[in-house]
Motif scaffolding. Structure first.
Motif, short mmCIF file in Angstrom:
data_model
loop_
_atom_site.label_atom_id
_atom_site.label_comp_id
_atom_site.label_asym_id
_atom_site.label_seq_id
_atom_site.Cartn_x
_atom_site.Cartn_y
_atom_site.Cartn_z
N VAL A 201 0.84 -1.20 0.00
CA VAL A 201 0.00 0.00 0.00
C VAL A 201 0.87 1.25 0.00
N LYS A 202 1.93 1.24 0.81
CA LYS A 202 2.83 2.39 0.89
C LYS A 202 3.53 2.61 -0.44
N VAL A 203 4.01 1.55 -1.06
CA VAL A 203 4.68 1.68 -2.35
C VAL A 203 3.74 2.28 -3.39
N ARG B 216 2.15 6.87 -6.85
CA ARG B 216 1.19 7.82 -7.42
C ARG B 216 1.73 9.25 -7.40
N GLU B 217 2.62 9.54 -6.44
CA GLU B 217 3.17 10.89 -6.31
C GLU B 217 4.53 11.03 -7.01
N SER B 218 4.98 9.98 -7.67
CA SER B 218 6.31 9.97 -8.26
C SER B 218 6.25 10.09 -9.78
N ASP B 219 7.44 10.25 -10.38
CA ASP B 219 7.52 10.37 -11.83
C ASP B 219 7.65 9.00 -12.49
N SER B 220 8.25 8.05 -11.80
CA SER B 220 8.44 6.72 -12.37
C SER B 220 8.69 5.71 -11.26
N VAL B 221 8.62 4.45 -11.64
CA VAL B 221 8.91 3.35 -10.73
C VAL B 221 9.97 2.48 -11.41
N GLU B 222 11.00 2.12 -10.66
CA GLU B 222 12.02 1.23 -11.18
C GLU B 222 12.05 -0.04 -10.34
N LEU B 223 11.85 -1.16 -10.99
CA LEU B 223 11.89 -2.47 -10.33
C LEU B 223 13.29 -3.05 -10.51
N LYS B 224 13.91 -3.47 -9.41
CA LYS B 224 15.29 -3.91 -9.45
C LYS B 224 15.44 -5.30 -8.84
N LEU B 225 16.42 -6.03 -9.35
CA LEU B 225 16.72 -7.36 -8.83
C LEU B 225 18.22 -7.59 -8.90
N ALA C 295 11.98 -0.27 -6.23
CA ALA C 295 11.42 -1.41 -5.50
C ALA C 295 12.21 -2.67 -5.85
N MET C 296 12.50 -3.45 -4.84
CA MET C 296 13.23 -4.70 -5.03
C MET C 296 12.67 -5.73 -4.04
N PRO C 297 12.98 -7.00 -4.24
CA PRO C 297 12.48 -7.99 -3.29
C PRO C 297 12.88 -7.64 -1.86
N GLY C 298 11.88 -7.41 -1.02
CA GLY C 298 12.15 -7.14 0.38
C GLY C 298 12.33 -5.68 0.75
N GLY C 299 12.19 -4.77 -0.20
CA GLY C 299 12.40 -3.38 0.18
C GLY C 299 12.04 -2.40 -0.93
N LEU D 253 1.95 -1.94 -10.51
CA LEU D 253 1.53 -3.24 -9.99
C LEU D 253 1.49 -4.27 -11.10
N ASP D 254 0.89 -3.93 -12.24
CA ASP D 254 0.80 -4.88 -13.35
C ASP D 254 2.19 -5.26 -13.87
N VAL D 255 3.07 -4.26 -14.01
CA VAL D 255 4.41 -4.53 -14.51
C VAL D 255 5.19 -5.40 -13.52
N ALA D 256 5.02 -5.14 -12.22
CA ALA D 256 5.71 -5.95 -11.22
C ALA D 256 5.28 -7.42 -11.30
#
Length: 264
Positions: free
Chosen positions: A14-16, A21-30, A112-116, A215-218
């Protein structure tokens, strides 16, 4: 005993989503486990000869006072250009001033990454001249590669008493960066291998998306990587954290040794 009702979404998720929503982009990292480097490269069709070579430098005090305050100062040397960034993390996007948010050089992003996860605000500048080499060699001051907005951002958030002149060079780190469009997913990926002076390596896969699609991309990205046999449960080591800790140890060890005979 009353059993707690199951939650539809975890508090972290929920926090993510709120931050996204208030950010310019989301980067998913592994972070890819070392044992899986070769298999992951084969699964994604990686050709190392397509990679771009970079040098990355950080600037902080030997005891990482900037890092403790959530401030990152970084510069990169790239063949066709240099760039610099002053970053603050974590941030709450709504707490940033309207003037700062209006800057075309500011990027607010959720990593965002696994666990954080962490939300950051970064003021970036593409340099018009290749001055990073001169700065890290001491021939030019650090302020030469930071514009007035970056310097003001630094002054606002740096710990009291820490100036640009107090910062040491932490680097270089040799980086290989490769853009990928693997079959089986519409997502574009970036693979980076950071090699530190002691031979330690961190290999990271990442993909960016608009906040509304996070969420869909994740979910799609997780499914794609699982199909490719790339582990999602390995230890997550951030590139910046590894770099700062490595060079902090090195600088403090040199300070403990004291000046050499040539300094007399």
């Amino acid at each position: 005993m009353t059993t707690p009702a199951p939650r539809l979404l975890s508090d972290d998720l929920v926090k993510v989503l709120q931050l996204a929503r208030e950010s310019d982009s989301v980067e998913l990292k592994l972070t890819v486990p070392e044992r899986s480097y070769r298999s992951a490269a084969a699964a994604l069709g990686v050709d190392p000869l397509d990679a771009q070579i970079r040098q990355v430098f950080f600037f902080d005090t030997p005891d990482l006072r900037l890092d403790a305050a959530g401030v990152v100062v970084r510069a990169r040397r790239v063949r066709d250009r240099d760039d610099s960034v002053v970053k603050l993390r974590p941030v709450v996007p709504s707490a940033l001033s309207a003037e700062l948010r209006a800057s075309p050089n500011l990027v607010v992003e959720v990593d965002a990454m696994p666990g954080g996860y962490v939300c950051s605000a970064a003021l970036k500048q593409r340099l018009t001249s290749p001055d990073v080499a001169a700065v890290v060699s001491g021939r030019k001051p650090l302020r030469k590669i930071l514009d007035k907005d970056q310097r003001a951002f630094f002054l606002e958030h740096a710990p009291e008493g820490v100036t640009l002149e107090d910062l040491s060079v932490l680097g270089p780190i040799l980086v290989l960066k490769l853009s990928l469009r693997p079959e089986g997913t519409p997502q574009k990926f970036v693979a980076e291998m950071w090699t530190y002076p002691d031979g330690t390596r961190v290999v990271e896969l990442s993909t960016k998306c608009p906040p509304a699609d996070a969420l869909d991309v994740a979910l799609d990205t997780r499914a794609f990587l699982e199909r490719k046999g790339i582990p999602l449960s390995g230890e997550q080591r951030t590139k910046t954290r590894t770099a700062l800790e490595f060079f902090s140890r090195e600088l403090q060890a040199l300070a403990a040794e004291g000046p050499g005979p040539d300094s007399q």
